[in-house]
Write a protein that holds these residues in place. Structure first.
Motif, short mmCIF file in Angstrom:
data_model
loop_
_atom_site.label_atom_id
_atom_site.label_comp_id
_atom_site.label_asym_id
_atom_site.label_seq_id
_atom_site.Cartn_x
_atom_site.Cartn_y
_atom_site.Cartn_z
N ASP A 7 -11.99 92.36 26.34
CA ASP A 7 -12.51 93.63 26.72
C ASP A 7 -13.77 93.17 27.74
OD1 ASP A 7 -13.34 96.71 25.99
OD2 ASP A 7 -15.26 95.73 26.30
N ASN A 8 -13.53 94.04 29.16
CA ASN A 8 -14.18 93.57 30.32
C ASN A 8 -15.70 93.82 30.12
OD1 ASN A 8 -11.81 92.51 31.64
ND2 ASN A 8 -11.66 94.70 32.55
N LEU A 9 -16.00 94.88 29.46
CA LEU A 9 -17.26 95.28 29.35
C LEU A 9 -18.10 94.26 28.40
CD1 LEU A 9 -20.06 97.07 29.47
CD2 LEU A 9 -19.04 98.54 27.74
N PHE A 10 -17.38 94.11 27.24
CA PHE A 10 -17.90 93.12 26.20
C PHE A 10 -18.32 91.49 26.87
CE2 PHE A 10 -17.47 89.89 22.85
CZ PHE A 10 -18.47 90.31 21.79
N LEU A 11 -17.18 91.17 27.75
CA LEU A 11 -17.50 90.07 28.40
C LEU A 11 -18.60 89.96 29.17
CD1 LEU A 11 -13.42 89.16 29.35
CD2 LEU A 11 -15.13 87.99 27.63
N LEU A 12 -18.59 90.82 29.99
CA LEU A 12 -19.90 91.10 30.87
C LEU A 12 -21.14 91.04 30.25
CD1 LEU A 12 -21.03 91.53 33.73
CD2 LEU A 12 -20.79 93.99 33.33
N VAL A 13 -21.37 91.65 29.01
CA VAL A 13 -22.66 92.00 28.25
C VAL A 13 -22.83 90.61 27.85
CG1 VAL A 13 -23.51 92.64 26.20
CG2 VAL A 13 -22.33 94.23 27.45
N LYS A 14 -21.81 89.76 27.13
CA LYS A 14 -22.29 88.36 26.51
C LYS A 14 -22.29 87.24 27.62
CE LYS A 14 -21.71 89.52 22.48
NZ LYS A 14 -22.78 89.29 21.56
N THR A 17 -27.71 86.65 30.71
CA THR A 17 -28.73 85.56 30.05
C THR A 17 -29.72 86.34 29.63
OG1 THR A 17 -29.85 85.74 32.12
CG2 THR A 17 -28.07 83.89 31.87
N LYS A 18 -30.82 85.91 28.86
CA LYS A 18 -31.90 86.63 28.28
C LYS A 18 -32.70 87.38 29.35
CE LYS A 18 -32.57 83.59 24.16
NZ LYS A 18 -33.54 82.95 23.54
N SER A 19 -32.84 86.62 30.57
CA SER A 19 -33.65 87.43 31.62
C SER A 19 -33.01 88.34 32.20
CB SER A 19 -34.03 86.29 32.74
OG SER A 19 -32.96 85.90 33.28
N GLU A 20 -31.66 88.41 32.32
CA GLU A 20 -30.81 89.29 32.82
C GLU A 20 -30.76 90.61 32.07
OE1 GLU A 20 -27.61 87.00 35.65
OE2 GLU A 20 -27.20 87.36 33.52
N LYS A 21 -30.69 90.39 30.67
CA LYS A 21 -30.69 91.42 29.70
C LYS A 21 -32.13 92.12 29.76
CE LYS A 21 -27.57 89.23 26.35
NZ LYS A 21 -27.66 88.34 25.02
N ARG A 22 -33.31 91.35 29.64
CA ARG A 22 -34.43 91.97 29.85
C ARG A 22 -34.55 92.84 31.18
NH1 ARG A 22 -37.01 87.67 28.96
NH2 ARG A 22 -37.37 87.07 30.95
N GLN A 23 -34.11 92.42 32.07
CA GLN A 23 -34.42 93.16 33.33
C GLN A 23 -33.29 94.39 33.14
OE1 GLN A 23 -34.18 91.43 37.09
NE2 GLN A 23 -32.92 93.09 37.98
N ASP A 47 -24.30 93.78 22.51
CA ASP A 47 -25.29 92.54 22.58
C ASP A 47 -25.25 91.85 21.21
OD1 ASP A 47 -26.99 90.96 23.66
OD2 ASP A 47 -28.43 92.03 23.40
N LYS A 48 -25.26 92.59 19.95
CA LYS A 48 -25.49 91.96 18.89
C LYS A 48 -24.25 91.63 18.25
CE LYS A 48 -29.48 94.84 17.76
NZ LYS A 48 -30.15 95.77 16.87
N ALA A 49 -23.00 92.16 18.73
CA ALA A 49 -21.65 91.71 17.84
C ALA A 49 -21.28 90.46 18.51
CB ALA A 49 -20.75 93.03 18.44
N SER A 50 -20.40 89.88 17.58
CA SER A 50 -19.72 88.70 17.92
C SER A 50 -18.20 88.90 18.56
CB SER A 50 -19.71 87.90 16.46
OG SER A 50 -18.85 88.66 15.70
N ARG A 51 -17.75 90.00 18.20
CA ARG A 51 -16.49 90.27 19.06
C ARG A 51 -16.56 91.87 19.17
NH1 ARG A 51 -12.60 92.44 15.49
NH2 ARG A 51 -13.10 92.31 13.24
#
Length: 515
Positions: A7-14, A17-23, A47-51
């Protein structure tokens, strides 16, 4: 691979980095209306999911099944916009492109003079940084504006812009032809490997000469020279002129060393140049220069000022480990290679979404070769099976072919001869189908097929005879390809002398180092 990994969206989210998530959260939180939006809630779940699990997303109630596709698409777009605004993803190219966009906006508002000032500065920056395609776009917009807003003598200005446009267009055409040629040669080597005959070599060389654009080296800039060396390098690889490969890879790396500012702008190309340099040195068995080049490369990319991002991190992992294992092979340090295997296998899983399947299969072949070198034939066979059973691998036929040849030898060494005859037949048929049956392979398969008929006390003489027959092909322009994948001669010598194959290779390395 699992659905989650695809899943492309899932791969992008994973990948964030922490700073990118914060931004990202700051970016979407700038508007109160987004605080409880569907796409932000979806982001938090992923973000919380492992898969990736679509059923779990729908079960959460944040979005209906009919809405999920649109919400995912919106979230994907918002993440990309947020990343674009992140300073870590800003580079010269994006800065010039942004200034070109600003100039275009000013032009459409009729603010011609302001637009021209931005374009002039942007053009200078583009030329300094070898961004000649963007520079050409800038000149073309300047030409449009000058027809509506005359700021200087129209004759002089027109001649100046025409000259700039013609020169940039000429260089861009050369660059395009060279990049097309390099890509075509790269495609051929991935699909078919090296040339297998004089006829193929002549065909490739004729194609190369026909497609090579006319140029004067004195008129070429950094970009054009880099593409020129790239094209010559791939041509040299294809015809197996590895000394020539080394020369052009060295020119490639030296071009960057002479223009260190370009390493910051094009770090991926710098990494590739070093990879080709090390690969060429490995093929010509230049131990001392390989060791020095590898150490220099390792030191350079570990420096704090070397560019860092996810793509570069993945390539550094790929090139460092690939050449580290080549160093183990050259030096006969197979046991040292095994000490790194646990970390390597773990890292392959970590980087599997950033490196292509072909390179993962190359790692598996190297791992199989390490196990073969220490006499662990069952693990050798286990990793070779990962390559042989991979039905989706449609490239590097040479890798597929030699995996099967090594597989036959490993089965023989492991004493798994209860189905050796059927394995020999299937390997023979595969090589015929791939049109990759060479004299070295014929000799190997014929020899192993005849082993059951050889008396035990005659086995060493049989190995000596095969060694003599294969030795003549060691420097053959097309047959030597076999020895790049499997050190058959060292294996035979190990059987003749009753010592491990890694010890044979180690002794050769030490002897060559002293000479």
């Amino acid at each position: 691979m699992t659905k989650g990994q695809k899943d492309n969206l899932f791969l992008l989210v994973k990948s964030l980095t922490k700073s990118e998530k914060r931004q990202f959260k700051l970016y979407v939180g700038r508007l109160d209306v987004n605080s409880d939006s569907k796409f932000l809630n979806l982001f938090n779940i992923l973000d919380k999911a492992s898969r990736y699990n679509e059923a779990e997303i729908l079960k959460s109630g944040i979005v209906k099944k009919s809405q999920l596709a649109n919400v995912k698409a919106h979230l994907y777009k918002q993440i990309l916009i947020s990343l674009k605004l992140n300073p870590s993803h800003q580079n010269i190219r994006s800065q010039i492109r942004e200034q070109l966009d600003f100039a275009s906006i000013l032009y459409h508002k009729g603010l011609y003079n302001q637009s021209l000032k931005i374009l002039d500065k942007s053009k200078e920056l583009a030329l300094q940084n070898e961004e000649k395609n963007i520079a050409y776009e800038i000149v073309e917009l300047e030409k449009i504006i000058e027809t509506q807003y005359i700021t200087r003598s129209i004759n002089n200005r027109a001649e100046e812009l025409i000259s700039e446009a013609e020169n940039l267009n000429k260089l861009n055409v050369i660059a395009s032809k060279l990049s097309n040629l390099s890509l075509q040669l790269y495609s051929i080597i991935l699909k078919s490997g090296y040339v297998k005959s004089d006829a193929e070599s002549k065909e490739i060389s004729t194609y190369f000469k026909e497609q090579l654009p006319e140029f004067k080296i004195s008129e070429l800039g950094f970009r054009e020279k880099l593409l020129l060396y790239n094209a010559y390098l791939w041509h040299s690889f294809l015809i197996q002129d590895f000394s020539r490969c080394f020369r052009y890879a060295k020119k490639w790396v030296n071009l960057y060393e002479s223009n260190p500012e370009m390493i910051q702008l094009n770090p991926v190309s710098y990494l590739k140049g070093n990879q080709y340099l090390l690969e060429a040195l490995y093929f010509i068995r230049d131990h001392s220069r390989f060791e020095k080049a590898f150490l220099d490369f390792e030191n350079r990319i570990s420096q704090k000022d070397f560019p860092k991002d996810d793509n570069i991190e993945g390539l550094c992992f790929l090139y460092l480990n690939n050449n580290r294992f080549n160093l183990f092979f050259m030096q006969g340090r197979f046991n040292d290679g095994l000490d790194h295997l646990d970390d390597l296998v773990k890292d392959i899983r970590h980087y599997q979404d950033r490196i292509d399947e072909h390179h993962i299969m190359v790692f598996y072949y190297k791992i199989a070769s390490l196990y073969f070198g220490v006499g662990d034939y069952k693990n050798c066979i286990r990793y070779l099976d990962k390559i042989i059973s991979n039905k989706s691998l449609k490239m590097r036929e040479d890798l597929l072919c030699f995996s099967r040849v090594l597989n036959v030898v490993a089965h023989y060494e492991a004493g798994l001869d209860y189905h050796l005859e059927s394995l020999l037949r299937s390997t023979y048929k595969f090589l015929l189908k791939m049109n990759d049956l060479h004299k070295v392979q014929k000799e190997m398969i014929s020899f192993i097929r005849g082993l059951p008929d050889i008396y035990p006390h005659d086995i060493k003489d049989a190995f000596r005879g095969l060694h003599q027959r294969l030795k003549v092909y060691e420097d053959h322009p097309y047959e030597r390809r076999a020895f790049l994948y499997l050190d058959i001669l060292s294996w035979l010598e190990s059987r003749i002398e009753n010592i491990p194959v890694n010890e044979v290779i180690r002794n050769k390395y030490l002897a060559e180092s002293k000479s």
